[in-house]
Design a protein around this motif. Structure first.
Motif, PDB file in Angstrom:
ATOM      1  N   ALA A  85      28.291  55.898  41.333  1.00 21.54           N
ATOM      2  CA  ALA A  85      28.163  54.707  42.186  1.00 21.54           C
ATOM      3  C   ALA A  85      29.287  53.730  41.873  1.00 21.54           C
ATOM      4  O   ALA A  85      29.497  53.362  40.715  1.00 21.54           O
ATOM      5  CB  ALA A  85      26.816  54.041  41.965  1.00 21.54           C
ATOM      6  N   ASP A  86      29.998  53.323  42.906  1.00 17.93           N
ATOM      7  CA  ASP A  86      31.083  52.346  42.777  1.00 17.93           C
ATOM      8  C   ASP A  86      30.511  50.962  43.083  1.00 17.93           C
ATOM      9  O   ASP A  86      30.084  50.698  44.210  1.00 17.93           O
ATOM     10  CB  ASP A  86      32.204  52.692  43.759  1.00 17.93           C
ATOM     11  N   ILE A  87      30.501  50.101  42.065  1.00 17.18           N
ATOM     12  CA  ILE A  87      29.796  48.817  42.179  1.00 17.18           C
ATOM     13  C   ILE A  87      30.701  47.683  41.725  1.00 17.18           C
ATOM     14  O   ILE A  87      31.400  47.790  40.712  1.00 17.18           O
ATOM     15  CB  ILE A  87      28.507  48.831  41.314  1.00 17.18           C
ATOM     16  N   HIS A  88      30.662  46.604  42.467  1.00 18.21           N
ATOM     17  CA  HIS A  88      31.399  45.399  42.089  1.00 18.21           C
ATOM     18  C   HIS A  88      30.486  44.175  42.215  1.00 18.21           C
ATOM     19  O   HIS A  88      29.692  44.070  43.155  1.00 18.21           O
ATOM     20  CB  HIS A  88      32.631  45.213  42.975  1.00 18.21           C
ATOM     21  N   PHE A  89      30.603  43.286  41.263  1.00 14.90           N
ATOM     22  CA  PHE A  89      30.040  41.932  41.303  1.00 14.90           C
ATOM     23  C   PHE A  89      28.517  41.824  41.089  1.00 14.90           C
ATOM     24  O   PHE A  89      28.076  41.016  40.278  1.00 14.90           O
ATOM     25  CB  PHE A  89      30.419  41.218  42.611  1.00 14.90           C
ATOM     26  N   CYS A 104      26.794  58.219  36.968  1.00  8.58           N
ATOM     27  CA  CYS A 104      27.824  57.409  36.320  1.00  8.58           C
ATOM     28  C   CYS A 104      27.984  56.119  37.110  1.00  8.58           C
ATOM     29  O   CYS A 104      27.825  56.112  38.334  1.00  8.58           O
ATOM     30  CB  CYS A 104      29.153  58.168  36.271  1.00  8.58           C
ATOM     31  N   LEU A 105      28.275  55.034  36.411  1.00  7.60           N
ATOM     32  CA  LEU A 105      28.516  53.741  37.047  1.00  7.60           C
ATOM     33  C   LEU A 105      29.993  53.410  36.962  1.00  7.60           C
ATOM     34  O   LEU A 105      30.560  53.341  35.871  1.00  7.60           O
ATOM     35  CB  LEU A 105      27.717  52.634  36.350  1.00  7.60           C
ATOM     36  N   ARG A 106      30.618  53.226  38.110  1.00  7.42           N
ATOM     37  CA  ARG A 106      32.002  52.727  38.124  1.00  7.42           C
ATOM     38  C   ARG A 106      31.877  51.219  38.276  1.00  7.42           C
ATOM     39  O   ARG A 106      31.573  50.705  39.353  1.00  7.42           O
ATOM     40  CB  ARG A 106      32.785  53.341  39.281  1.00  7.42           C
ATOM     41  N   ILE A 107      32.076  50.512  37.173  1.00  5.68           N
ATOM     42  CA  ILE A 107      31.820  49.080  37.168  1.00  5.68           C
ATOM     43  C   ILE A 107      32.640  48.429  36.075  1.00  5.68           C
ATOM     44  O   ILE A 107      32.761  48.954  34.974  1.00  5.68           O
ATOM     45  CB  ILE A 107      30.309  48.826  36.940  1.00  5.68           C
ATOM     46  N   ASN A 108      33.239  47.315  36.367  1.00  8.01           N
ATOM     47  CA  ASN A 108      33.955  46.564  35.343  1.00  8.01           C
ATOM     48  C   ASN A 108      33.005  45.521  34.763  1.00  8.01           C
ATOM     49  O   ASN A 108      32.604  44.586  35.474  1.00  8.01           O
ATOM     50  CB  ASN A 108      35.197  45.888  35.926  1.00  8.01           C
ATOM     51  N   PRO A 109      32.628  45.666  33.505  1.00  8.37           N
ATOM     52  CA  PRO A 109      31.622  44.758  32.934  1.00  8.37           C
ATOM     53  C   PRO A 109      31.947  43.278  33.124  1.00  8.37           C
ATOM     54  O   PRO A 109      31.043  42.469  33.330  1.00  8.37           O
ATOM     55  CB  PRO A 109      31.635  45.141  31.450  1.00  8.37           C
ATOM     56  N   GLY A 110      33.220  42.928  33.085  1.00  5.36           N
ATOM     57  CA  GLY A 110      33.593  41.522  33.150  1.00  5.36           C
ATOM     58  C   GLY A 110      33.438  40.865  34.504  1.00  5.36           C
ATOM     59  O   GLY A 110      33.535  39.639  34.613  1.00  5.36           O
ATOM     60  N   ASN A 111      33.202  41.662  35.563  1.00  3.13           N
ATOM     61  CA  ASN A 111      33.115  41.014  36.883  1.00  3.13           C
ATOM     62  C   ASN A 111      31.709  41.060  37.480  1.00  3.13           C
ATOM     63  O   ASN A 111      31.530  40.881  38.687  1.00  3.13           O
ATOM     64  CB  ASN A 111      34.151  41.599  37.857  1.00  3.13           C
ATOM     65  N   ILE A 112      30.705  41.310  36.637  1.00  4.47           N
ATOM     66  CA  ILE A 112      29.341  41.347  37.177  1.00  4.47           C
ATOM     67  C   ILE A 112      28.487  40.184  36.662  1.00  4.47           C
ATOM     68  O   ILE A 112      27.258  40.240  36.759  1.00  4.47           O
ATOM     69  CB  ILE A 112      28.655  42.687  36.863  1.00  4.47           C
ATOM     70  N   CYS A 124      20.481  49.300  30.265  1.00  7.03           N
ATOM     71  CA  CYS A 124      19.917  50.232  31.234  1.00  7.03           C
ATOM     72  C   CYS A 124      20.676  51.561  31.201  1.00  7.03           C
ATOM     73  O   CYS A 124      20.071  52.637  31.219  1.00  7.03           O
ATOM     74  CB  CYS A 124      19.967  49.613  32.625  1.00  7.03           C
ATOM     75  N   ALA A 125      22.015  51.476  31.138  1.00  3.43           N
ATOM     76  CA  ALA A 125      22.828  52.683  31.067  1.00  3.43           C
ATOM     77  C   ALA A 125      22.527  53.468  29.798  1.00  3.43           C
ATOM     78  O   ALA A 125      22.414  54.699  29.819  1.00  3.43           O
ATOM     79  CB  ALA A 125      24.310  52.316  31.126  1.00  3.43           C
ATOM     80  N   ARG A 126      22.382  52.751  28.689  1.00  2.00           N
ATOM     81  CA  ARG A 126      22.076  53.406  27.420  1.00  2.00           C
ATOM     82  C   ARG A 126      20.715  54.117  27.487  1.00  2.00           C
ATOM     83  O   ARG A 126      20.577  55.255  27.065  1.00  2.00           O
ATOM     84  CB  ARG A 126      22.091  52.367  26.300  1.00  2.00           C
ATOM     85  N   HIS A 127      19.741  53.419  28.024  1.00  2.00           N
ATOM     86  CA  HIS A 127      18.380  53.960  28.094  1.00  2.00           C
ATOM     87  C   HIS A 127      18.327  55.222  28.954  1.00  2.00           C
ATOM     88  O   HIS A 127      17.567  56.156  28.654  1.00  2.00           O
ATOM     89  CB  HIS A 127      17.430  52.900  28.653  1.00  2.00           C
TER      90      HIS A 127
END
Length: 369
Positions: A85-89, A104-112, A124-127
Protein backbone atom coordinates in the motif's frame (compact mmCIF):
# COMPACT_ATOMS: atom_id res chain seq x y z
CA UNK A 1 25.37 -20.34 -22.05
CA UNK A 2 25.76 -19.77 -18.30
CA UNK A 3 22.76 -18.23 -16.54
CA UNK A 4 24.78 -17.21 -13.47
CA UNK A 5 26.43 -13.91 -12.60
CA UNK A 6 29.79 -13.18 -11.03
CA UNK A 7 28.47 -10.00 -9.41
CA UNK A 8 29.09 -9.88 -5.65
CA UNK A 9 26.02 -8.41 -4.00
CA UNK A 10 26.00 -5.96 -1.13
CA UNK A 11 25.24 -7.71 2.14
CA UNK A 12 21.87 -6.65 3.53
CA UNK A 13 19.38 -7.72 6.14
CA UNK A 14 16.36 -9.67 4.98
CA UNK A 15 12.73 -8.69 5.29
CA UNK A 16 9.65 -10.57 4.21
CA UNK A 17 7.03 -8.96 1.99
CA UNK A 18 4.25 -11.48 2.42
CA UNK A 19 5.90 -14.77 1.53
CA UNK A 20 8.60 -13.16 -0.62
CA UNK A 21 12.06 -12.56 0.90
CA UNK A 22 13.80 -9.30 0.05
CA UNK A 23 17.49 -8.80 0.79
CA UNK A 24 19.81 -11.10 2.65
CA UNK A 25 20.92 -12.84 -0.53
CA UNK A 26 17.40 -13.59 -1.80
CA UNK A 27 16.79 -13.25 -5.55
CA UNK A 28 16.27 -9.65 -6.64
CA UNK A 29 12.54 -9.13 -6.94
CA UNK A 30 10.68 -7.26 -9.66
CA UNK A 31 7.59 -5.25 -8.89
CA UNK A 32 5.23 -2.75 -10.47
CA UNK A 33 2.43 -0.41 -9.43
CA UNK A 34 -1.13 -0.37 -10.67
CA UNK A 35 -2.27 2.66 -12.66
CA UNK A 36 -5.98 1.99 -12.25
CA UNK A 37 -8.30 3.68 -9.80
CA UNK A 38 -7.92 1.61 -6.65
CA UNK A 39 -11.62 2.09 -5.97
CA UNK A 40 -12.33 0.27 -9.25
CA UNK A 41 -11.80 -3.14 -7.71
CA UNK A 42 -12.51 -5.30 -10.74
CA UNK A 43 -10.18 -3.39 -13.05
CA UNK A 44 -7.42 -3.22 -10.45
CA UNK A 45 -7.62 -6.94 -9.70
CA UNK A 46 -7.52 -7.74 -13.42
CA UNK A 47 -4.38 -5.64 -13.83
CA UNK A 48 -2.69 -7.25 -10.83
CA UNK A 49 -3.40 -10.71 -12.25
CA UNK A 50 -1.88 -9.67 -15.58
CA UNK A 51 1.21 -8.46 -13.73
CA UNK A 52 1.44 -11.73 -11.84
CA UNK A 53 1.13 -13.67 -15.09
CA UNK A 54 4.24 -12.01 -16.56
CA UNK A 55 6.30 -12.58 -13.42
CA UNK A 56 5.69 -9.76 -10.93
CA UNK A 57 6.85 -10.78 -7.46
CA UNK A 58 4.74 -8.12 -5.73
CA UNK A 59 2.50 -5.20 -6.66
CA UNK A 60 1.93 -1.77 -5.15
CA UNK A 61 -1.36 0.13 -5.14
CA UNK A 62 -2.01 3.70 -4.12
CA UNK A 63 -4.38 4.11 -1.17
CA UNK A 64 -5.01 7.87 -1.04
CA UNK A 65 -8.20 7.97 1.03
CA UNK A 66 -10.03 6.07 3.73
CA UNK A 67 -12.64 5.11 1.11
CA UNK A 68 -9.88 3.46 -0.90
CA UNK A 69 -9.02 1.23 2.06
CA UNK A 70 -12.32 -0.60 1.61
CA UNK A 71 -11.44 -1.24 -2.02
CA UNK A 72 -8.00 -2.40 -0.89
CA UNK A 73 -9.67 -4.95 1.38
CA UNK A 74 -11.61 -6.44 -1.53
CA UNK A 75 -8.60 -6.41 -3.85
CA UNK A 76 -6.48 -8.26 -1.29
CA UNK A 77 -9.06 -11.04 -1.09
CA UNK A 78 -8.90 -11.69 -4.83
CA UNK A 79 -5.16 -11.84 -5.55
CA UNK A 80 -2.33 -14.19 -4.70
CA UNK A 81 0.89 -12.13 -4.73
CA UNK A 82 2.02 -9.70 -2.00
CA UNK A 83 0.26 -6.33 -2.04
CA UNK A 84 1.97 -3.10 -1.00
CA UNK A 85 0.00 0.00 0.00
CA UNK A 86 1.35 3.40 -1.05
CA UNK A 87 0.31 5.88 1.64
CA UNK A 88 1.03 9.53 2.27
CA UNK A 89 0.08 11.89 5.11
CA UNK A 90 -2.87 10.08 6.75
CA UNK A 91 -1.63 7.58 9.34
CA UNK A 92 -5.15 6.16 9.77
CA UNK A 93 -4.97 4.68 6.27
CA UNK A 94 -1.88 2.70 7.28
CA UNK A 95 -3.64 1.33 10.34
CA UNK A 96 -6.68 0.31 8.30
CA UNK A 97 -4.81 -1.50 5.49
CA UNK A 98 -2.77 -3.29 8.16
CA UNK A 99 -6.05 -4.59 9.52
CA UNK A 100 -6.96 -5.72 6.00
CA UNK A 101 -3.78 -7.74 5.48
CA UNK A 102 -1.35 -5.44 3.66
CA UNK A 103 2.05 -7.06 3.01
CA UNK A 104 4.15 -3.88 3.09
CA UNK A 105 3.61 -0.18 3.79
CA UNK A 106 5.23 2.36 1.49
CA UNK A 107 5.22 5.31 3.85
CA UNK A 108 7.63 7.97 4.99
CA UNK A 109 7.33 8.10 8.79
CA UNK A 110 8.12 11.80 8.92
CA UNK A 111 5.16 12.92 6.82
CA UNK A 112 2.31 11.19 8.63
CA UNK A 113 2.06 13.47 11.63
CA UNK A 114 3.33 13.72 15.18
CA UNK A 115 5.44 11.24 17.11
CA UNK A 116 2.44 9.43 18.57
CA UNK A 117 0.89 8.82 15.16
CA UNK A 118 4.19 7.50 13.86
CA UNK A 119 4.50 5.24 16.89
CA UNK A 120 0.97 3.93 16.33
CA UNK A 121 1.81 2.94 12.75
CA UNK A 122 5.14 1.36 13.66
CA UNK A 123 3.64 -0.57 16.58
CA UNK A 124 0.90 -1.82 14.28
CA UNK A 125 3.46 -2.88 11.66
CA UNK A 126 5.51 -4.65 14.31
CA UNK A 127 2.48 -6.46 15.71
CA UNK A 128 1.39 -7.66 12.27
CA UNK A 129 4.90 -8.42 10.92
CA UNK A 130 4.50 -5.83 8.18
CA UNK A 131 7.66 -4.23 6.74
CA UNK A 132 7.87 -0.59 5.72
CA UNK A 133 9.46 1.01 2.68
CA UNK A 134 10.91 4.45 3.18
CA UNK A 135 10.56 6.05 -0.24
CA UNK A 136 12.52 9.24 -0.89
CA UNK A 137 11.98 11.05 -4.19
CA UNK A 138 14.10 13.85 -5.63
CA UNK A 139 10.93 15.73 -6.59
CA UNK A 140 9.40 15.81 -3.11
CA UNK A 141 12.15 16.50 -0.61
CA UNK A 142 11.31 18.21 2.66
CA UNK A 143 11.25 22.02 2.53
CA UNK A 144 14.21 22.50 4.88
CA UNK A 145 16.37 20.07 2.91
CA UNK A 146 15.44 21.78 -0.35
CA UNK A 147 16.37 25.12 1.20
CA UNK A 148 19.66 23.76 2.52
CA UNK A 149 20.84 22.23 -0.76
CA UNK A 150 19.03 24.44 -3.26
CA UNK A 151 18.34 21.52 -5.56
CA UNK A 152 18.16 17.74 -5.31
CA UNK A 153 21.61 16.28 -4.73
CA UNK A 154 22.71 12.81 -3.69
CA UNK A 155 23.47 14.04 -0.19
CA UNK A 156 20.07 15.74 0.00
CA UNK A 157 18.27 12.51 -0.90
CA UNK A 158 20.34 10.50 1.56
CA UNK A 159 19.82 13.08 4.33
CA UNK A 160 16.08 12.79 3.80
CA UNK A 161 16.23 9.00 3.87
CA UNK A 162 18.33 8.92 7.03
CA UNK A 163 15.92 11.29 8.72
CA UNK A 164 13.18 8.70 8.31
CA UNK A 165 15.52 5.84 9.15
CA UNK A 166 16.40 7.57 12.42
CA UNK A 167 12.72 7.63 13.38
CA UNK A 168 12.41 3.88 12.89
CA UNK A 169 15.70 3.31 14.71
CA UNK A 170 14.43 5.26 17.72
CA UNK A 171 11.35 3.04 17.74
CA UNK A 172 13.52 -0.09 17.48
CA UNK A 173 11.95 -1.15 14.17
CA UNK A 174 14.32 -2.86 11.72
CA UNK A 175 11.95 -4.40 9.18
CA UNK A 176 12.23 -1.81 6.44
CA UNK A 177 13.74 -1.15 3.04
CA UNK A 178 14.71 2.20 1.52
CA UNK A 179 14.65 3.87 -1.88
CA UNK A 180 16.24 7.16 -2.98
CA UNK A 181 14.79 7.69 -6.43
CA UNK A 182 15.40 10.53 -8.85
CA UNK A 183 14.38 11.13 -12.45
CA UNK A 184 18.04 11.84 -13.27
CA UNK A 185 19.70 8.44 -13.61
CA UNK A 186 23.15 9.60 -12.53
CA UNK A 187 21.74 11.41 -9.49
CA UNK A 188 19.86 8.27 -8.48
CA UNK A 189 22.99 6.14 -8.92
CA UNK A 190 25.07 8.46 -6.76
CA UNK A 191 22.34 8.55 -4.10
CA UNK A 192 22.08 4.78 -3.87
CA UNK A 193 25.85 4.39 -3.82
CA UNK A 194 26.07 6.79 -0.90
CA UNK A 195 23.16 5.25 1.01
CA UNK A 196 24.45 1.69 0.50
CA UNK A 197 27.44 2.43 2.73
CA UNK A 198 25.37 3.86 5.59
CA UNK A 199 22.58 1.35 6.26
CA UNK A 200 22.27 -2.43 6.18
CA UNK A 201 18.62 -2.67 5.18
CA UNK A 202 17.53 -3.81 1.68
CA UNK A 203 17.48 -1.20 -1.07
CA UNK A 204 14.58 -0.78 -3.48
CA UNK A 205 15.91 0.49 -6.83
CA UNK A 206 14.15 2.78 -9.24
CA UNK A 207 14.61 5.71 -11.59
CA UNK A 208 11.44 7.62 -10.87
CA UNK A 209 9.34 9.23 -13.57
CA UNK A 210 11.70 7.69 -16.12
CA UNK A 211 9.53 8.45 -19.14
CA UNK A 212 7.84 6.56 -21.95
CA UNK A 213 8.37 2.93 -22.90
CA UNK A 214 11.51 3.43 -24.98
CA UNK A 215 13.24 6.33 -23.22
CA UNK A 216 12.19 5.18 -19.77
CA UNK A 217 13.44 1.67 -20.39
CA UNK A 218 16.81 2.97 -21.53
CA UNK A 219 17.17 5.36 -18.60
CA UNK A 220 16.16 2.66 -16.13
CA UNK A 221 18.49 0.09 -17.66
CA UNK A 222 21.42 2.50 -17.53
CA UNK A 223 20.81 3.66 -13.96
CA UNK A 224 19.77 0.39 -12.37
CA UNK A 225 22.25 -1.56 -14.47
CA UNK A 226 25.11 0.50 -13.03
CA UNK A 227 23.92 -0.18 -9.49
CA UNK A 228 23.13 -3.84 -9.98
CA UNK A 229 26.54 -4.45 -11.58
CA UNK A 230 28.05 -3.08 -8.35
CA UNK A 231 25.96 -5.47 -6.27
CA UNK A 232 23.59 -2.75 -5.06
CA UNK A 233 19.86 -3.46 -5.00
CA UNK A 234 17.49 -6.07 -3.59
CA UNK A 235 14.22 -5.26 -5.34
CA UNK A 236 13.34 -2.96 -8.23
CA UNK A 237 10.60 -1.21 -10.09
CA UNK A 238 10.89 0.22 -13.60
CA UNK A 239 8.69 3.34 -13.78
CA UNK A 240 7.24 3.81 -17.26
CA UNK A 241 4.47 5.79 -18.88
CA UNK A 242 3.12 2.54 -20.26
CA UNK A 243 1.16 -0.54 -19.38
CA UNK A 244 2.61 -1.75 -16.05
CA UNK A 245 3.06 -5.17 -17.65
CA UNK A 246 5.88 -3.59 -19.65
CA UNK A 247 7.56 -2.54 -16.39
CA UNK A 248 7.81 -6.17 -15.32
CA UNK A 249 9.15 -7.27 -18.71
CA UNK A 250 11.80 -4.56 -18.75
CA UNK A 251 12.75 -5.29 -15.15
CA UNK A 252 13.40 -8.93 -15.95
CA UNK A 253 15.26 -7.97 -19.11
CA UNK A 254 17.60 -5.81 -17.04
CA UNK A 255 18.28 -8.64 -14.61
CA UNK A 256 18.60 -11.13 -17.45
CA UNK A 257 21.17 -9.00 -19.29
CA UNK A 258 23.36 -8.97 -16.17
CA UNK A 259 22.83 -12.72 -15.63
CA UNK A 260 21.40 -11.94 -12.21
CA UNK A 261 18.02 -13.56 -12.67
CA UNK A 262 16.76 -15.33 -15.75
CA UNK A 263 13.14 -15.81 -16.68
CA UNK A 264 11.84 -16.89 -20.04
CA UNK A 265 13.46 -16.68 -23.44
CA UNK A 266 16.67 -14.71 -23.94
CA UNK A 267 16.71 -13.84 -27.65
CA UNK A 268 20.07 -13.18 -29.29
CA UNK A 269 19.33 -11.74 -32.70
CA UNK A 270 21.21 -9.82 -35.38
CA UNK A 271 20.03 -6.29 -36.27
CA UNK A 272 19.75 -7.56 -39.89
CA UNK A 273 21.38 -6.44 -43.14
CA UNK A 274 21.19 -7.42 -46.81
CA UNK A 275 22.88 -10.75 -45.98
CA UNK A 276 19.86 -12.07 -44.07
CA UNK A 277 18.27 -15.13 -45.62
CA UNK A 278 14.96 -14.87 -43.74
CA UNK A 279 13.04 -12.04 -42.05
CA UNK A 280 14.81 -11.86 -38.68
CA UNK A 281 12.80 -8.92 -37.34
CA UNK A 282 9.42 -10.53 -38.04
CA UNK A 283 10.67 -13.84 -36.64
CA UNK A 284 11.84 -12.38 -33.33
CA UNK A 285 8.77 -10.19 -32.90
CA UNK A 286 6.44 -13.11 -33.50
CA UNK A 287 8.32 -15.46 -31.18
CA UNK A 288 8.51 -12.89 -28.38
CA UNK A 289 4.73 -12.63 -28.48
CA UNK A 290 4.07 -16.34 -28.87
CA UNK A 291 6.47 -17.45 -26.13
CA UNK A 292 5.59 -14.96 -23.39
CA UNK A 293 4.07 -17.79 -21.38
CA UNK A 294 7.38 -19.67 -20.98
CA UNK A 295 9.25 -18.84 -17.79
CA UNK A 296 12.07 -21.40 -18.07
CA UNK A 297 15.36 -19.66 -19.02
CA UNK A 298 16.34 -20.53 -22.59
CA UNK A 299 18.96 -18.80 -24.76
CA UNK A 300 17.80 -18.64 -28.39
CA UNK A 301 20.02 -17.18 -31.12
CA UNK A 302 18.35 -16.07 -34.34
CA UNK A 303 20.95 -14.92 -36.86
CA UNK A 304 20.09 -14.27 -40.49
CA UNK A 305 23.36 -15.33 -42.11
CA UNK A 306 26.49 -17.43 -41.63
CA UNK A 307 28.82 -14.59 -40.56
CA UNK A 308 27.97 -14.60 -36.83
CA UNK A 309 25.31 -17.26 -36.80
CA UNK A 310 27.44 -20.36 -36.10
CA UNK A 311 29.39 -18.65 -33.32
CA UNK A 312 26.26 -17.48 -31.52
CA UNK A 313 24.56 -20.85 -32.00
CA UNK A 314 27.51 -22.62 -30.35
CA UNK A 315 26.85 -20.81 -27.06
CA UNK A 316 23.04 -20.91 -27.18
CA UNK A 317 20.55 -23.54 -26.08
CA UNK A 318 18.84 -23.28 -29.45
CA UNK A 319 20.12 -21.47 -32.52
CA UNK A 320 19.32 -20.87 -36.16
CA UNK A 321 21.74 -19.64 -38.81
CA UNK A 322 20.41 -18.26 -42.09
CA UNK A 323 21.12 -20.09 -45.32
CA UNK A 324 19.65 -19.96 -48.82
CA UNK A 325 16.13 -21.41 -48.79
CA UNK A 326 16.96 -23.46 -45.69
CA UNK A 327 18.68 -22.47 -42.45
CA UNK A 328 20.90 -24.41 -40.08
CA UNK A 329 19.49 -25.53 -36.74
CA UNK A 330 21.58 -25.96 -33.57
CA UNK A 331 20.77 -27.32 -30.14
CA UNK A 332 23.11 -27.25 -27.14
CA UNK A 333 25.80 -25.82 -29.40
CA UNK A 334 25.69 -28.71 -31.86
CA UNK A 335 24.56 -28.48 -35.46
CA UNK A 336 21.66 -30.79 -36.17
CA UNK A 337 21.00 -32.65 -39.42
CA UNK A 338 17.57 -31.05 -39.59
CA UNK A 339 17.29 -27.79 -41.51
CA UNK A 340 14.52 -25.19 -41.35
CA UNK A 341 12.57 -24.00 -44.35
CA UNK A 342 13.06 -20.23 -44.40
CA UNK A 343 9.38 -19.72 -45.17
CA UNK A 344 8.33 -21.52 -41.99
CA UNK A 345 11.03 -20.55 -39.50
CA UNK A 346 8.67 -19.13 -36.86
CA UNK A 347 6.52 -22.24 -36.46
CA UNK A 348 9.52 -24.57 -36.51
CA UNK A 349 11.45 -22.60 -33.89
CA UNK A 350 8.42 -22.31 -31.62
CA UNK A 351 7.91 -26.05 -31.77
CA UNK A 352 11.56 -26.77 -30.96
CA UNK A 353 11.63 -24.32 -28.04
CA UNK A 354 8.44 -25.68 -26.50
CA UNK A 355 9.66 -29.25 -26.94
CA UNK A 356 12.92 -28.39 -25.21
CA UNK A 357 11.16 -26.75 -22.27
CA UNK A 358 8.85 -29.74 -21.87
CA UNK A 359 11.83 -32.10 -21.99
CA UNK A 360 14.34 -30.23 -19.82
CA UNK A 361 12.04 -28.59 -17.29
CA UNK A 362 8.88 -30.63 -16.73
CA UNK A 363 8.04 -28.45 -13.73
CA UNK A 364 8.01 -25.28 -15.85
CA UNK A 365 4.92 -23.23 -15.15
CA UNK A 366 3.29 -22.21 -18.39
CA UNK A 367 1.13 -19.21 -17.56
CA UNK A 368 -1.26 -17.87 -20.15
CA UNK A 369 -1.73 -14.11 -19.99
Amino acid sequence: MSHTSSIIRRVSKQIMVGNVPVGGGAPITVQSMTNTLTTDVATTVAQIKRLEAVGADMVRVSVPTMNATEAFKEIKKQINIPLIADIHFDYRIALKVAEYGVDCLRINPGNIGNEQRIRNVVDCARHNNIPIRIGVNGGSLEADIQEQYGEPTAQALVDSALRHVDILDRLNFEQFKVSVKASDALLAVESYQLLATQISQPLHLGITEAGGLRSGSVKSAVGMGMLLSQGIGDTLRVSLIADPVEEIKVGFDILKSLRIRSRGINFIACPTCSRQEFDVIATVNALEERLEDIITPVDVSIIGCVVNGPGEALISDIGITGGKTKSGFYEDGKRQKERFDNNNVIDQLEAKIRARVSRTDPNNLIIKV
